[in-house]
Design a protein around this motif. Structure first.
Motif, mmCIF file in Angstrom:
data_model
loop_
_atom_site.group_PDB
_atom_site.id
_atom_site.type_symbol
_atom_site.label_atom_id
_atom_site.label_comp_id
_atom_site.label_asym_id
_atom_site.label_seq_id
_atom_site.Cartn_x
_atom_site.Cartn_y
_atom_site.Cartn_z
ATOM 1 N N ARG A 34 0.831 -1.202 0.000
ATOM 2 C CA ARG A 34 0.000 0.000 0.000
ATOM 3 C C ARG A 34 0.870 1.258 0.000
ATOM 4 N NH1 ARG A 34 -4.598 1.213 4.610
ATOM 5 N NH2 ARG A 34 -5.394 3.166 3.751
ATOM 6 N N VAL A 35 1.920 1.250 0.824
ATOM 7 C CA VAL A 35 2.823 2.401 0.890
ATOM 8 C C VAL A 35 3.485 2.629 -0.463
ATOM 9 C CG1 VAL A 35 4.952 3.271 1.927
ATOM 10 C CG2 VAL A 35 3.228 2.165 3.359
ATOM 11 N N ARG A 36 3.979 1.560 -1.079
ATOM 12 C CA ARG A 36 4.680 1.688 -2.353
ATOM 13 C C ARG A 36 3.757 2.234 -3.433
ATOM 14 N NH1 ARG A 36 8.126 -3.918 -1.677
ATOM 15 N NH2 ARG A 36 10.097 -2.925 -1.129
ATOM 16 N N ARG A 37 2.522 1.755 -3.466
ATOM 17 C CA ARG A 37 1.588 2.235 -4.493
ATOM 18 C C ARG A 37 1.264 3.714 -4.296
ATOM 19 N NH1 ARG A 37 -1.081 -0.028 -8.410
ATOM 20 N NH2 ARG A 37 -0.309 -2.067 -7.802
ATOM 21 N N ARG A 38 1.082 4.124 -3.053
ATOM 22 C CA ARG A 38 0.772 5.536 -2.797
ATOM 23 C C ARG A 38 1.955 6.432 -3.154
ATOM 24 N NH1 ARG A 38 -3.073 6.127 2.581
ATOM 25 N NH2 ARG A 38 -4.827 4.933 1.735
#
Length: 408
Positions: A34-38
């Motif tokens: 989730r962090v990487r996508r954001r």
């Protein structure tokens, strides 16, 4: 109001976007994904604005800090090795040797590892595919770089480049993606991948790239033990602080390397359009938008062959598999591509968590003047390359039918 309908695909309205995204966005993953996508979305949008305005979107000082953190990660591995050696020497003949061997084993598993070919890789060498390598070399020369030293063909609907060892270059071609592209889209695909070698991306460099792999190894070691007993529960609790620390370091490295990674993808798209034409590059992106259809079609074809295969060959008949996949992809109507473009803009579709949103990549190319191709692949050239891939096409088709298809 115009309703577009094809029984194989979603019925929707082009005027008001009714039913354009009936399923809605998938539930967002938690944790690092989730962090990487954001992060990818944030910097993808930021760099799109800069590049569209004619700014260079150049590198920042964050890359230097990423190197410092990566060197610290490798330094910790060196400390573990030194502690292990000290344990062996100081505890020679006693329990201290067990202590030393444990830390040496840890350091060995966490060491910086360069990429190398595995025994399972399907490798095409230069003398086995001279026409394919000649095309790669021509595209590389048009970009002012050199070609690759090895090509691996697999069954992922993707393509990538990486370094082998210190200096060699590897191109991985996913046959399901290659088979559904037009000749000029294939040139654009190769142009995009080779474009990564001409643009700085610290995330995949030797120092930072190996640090990511080391941190991933740490996270595997620190993963909670499933179905724990009392001792395992205590172990899981004890590992929480270290796991959170490692996760935070990975997130920080992602944040620091995201600008160069996103910039590299946009510039690789420019290289793709320059070598394969704007039409070829945007057509390639459209194929990526309907990538789920590749997976669905292959699974359907595989299941059909496994159930209805000829006597004695059920589950082994791969004949015509790639042709059936290409025929289905060619039959997808323009209305479905347009729907997927709109869904991509709504959801922020990315190829993966390291790429900018696909609709922004496409818009950046289309907002500029159309670019003609520097390299072309005519029918005769495409036929010669197909001949070089024929053996692997048959082998991989039979393996996919026999073992099933796992997806992207």
């Amino acid at each position: 109001m115009e309703i577009r309908s094809d029984r194989r695909f979603t019925t929707w309205c082009t005027a008001c976007d009714w039913n354009v995204d009936p399923q809605g966005p998938a539930e967002e993953k938690r944790g690092l994904s989730r962090v990487r996508r954001r992060i990818a979305h944030h910097y993808g949008e930021l760099l799109f604005t800069e590049l569209r305005a004619g700014k260079s979107g150049g590198r920042t000082g964050s890359g230097l800090l990423a190197y410092v953190i990566a060197l610290t990660v490798h330094g910790l591995t060196c400390v573990l090795a030194a502690v292990g050696v000290w344990g062996l020497i100081a505890g020679w003949g006693g329990l201290g040797m067990v202590f030393g061997l444990f830390f040496l084993a840890m350091a060995w598993s966490l060491r910086p590892r360069l990429n190398r070919l595995s025994d399972d890789d399907r490798v095409l060498l230069r003398d086995q595919a001279p026409e394919l390598y000649a095309l790669i070399d021509e595209i590389a020369a048009a970009q002012g770089t050199r070609g690759v030293d090895a090509v691996v063909v697999d069954v992922d609907a993707n393509a990538s480049v990486t370094h082998l060892g210190l200096r060699r270059r590897l191109l991985t071609l996913g046959l399901p993606l290659w088979e559904v592209l037009s000749p000029q889209q294939r040139v654009a695909l190769l142009g995009h991948e080779l474009g990564h070698f001409t643009n700085g991306d610290t995330r995949y460099g030797m120092v930072v790239g190996t640090a990511f792999r080391t941190l991933d190894t740490w996270l595997r070691y620190l993963r909670p033990i499933p179905n724990p007993n009392a001792i395992h529960t205590l172990t899981n609790l004890a590992c929480i602080p270290l796991r959170l620390l490692v996760t935070a370091v990975v997130a920080l490295l992602d944040l620091l390397t995201a600008p160069s990674s996103q910039r590299g993808e946009y510039l690789a798209d420019v290289a793709s359009a320059r070598t394969g034409s704007t039409e070829g590059a945007t057509g390639l992106m459209d194929r990526l938008l309907v990538g789920d259809s590749i997976v669905t079609t292959l699974n359907r074809e595989v299941n059909s062959r496994r159930i209805h295969g000829r006597s004695g060959t059920a589950g082994q008949d791969g004949e015509g598999l790639w042709e059936a996949l290409a025929a289905h992809m060619d039959s997808i109507p323009e209305s479905e591509y347009e729907r997927q473009r709109r869904v991509g803009a709504l959801r922020g579709h990315c190829v993966d968590a390291t790429h900018p949103p696909t609709h922004l990549r496409r818009r950046l190319l289309l907002d500029g003047p159309p670019v003609p191709a520097l390299v072309t692949a005519d029918a005769a050239r495409s036929e010669r390359i197909a001949g070089e891939l024929a053996g692997l096409r048959g082998t991989l088709a039979r393996e996919v039918v026999r073992d099933g298809y796992g997806g992207l």
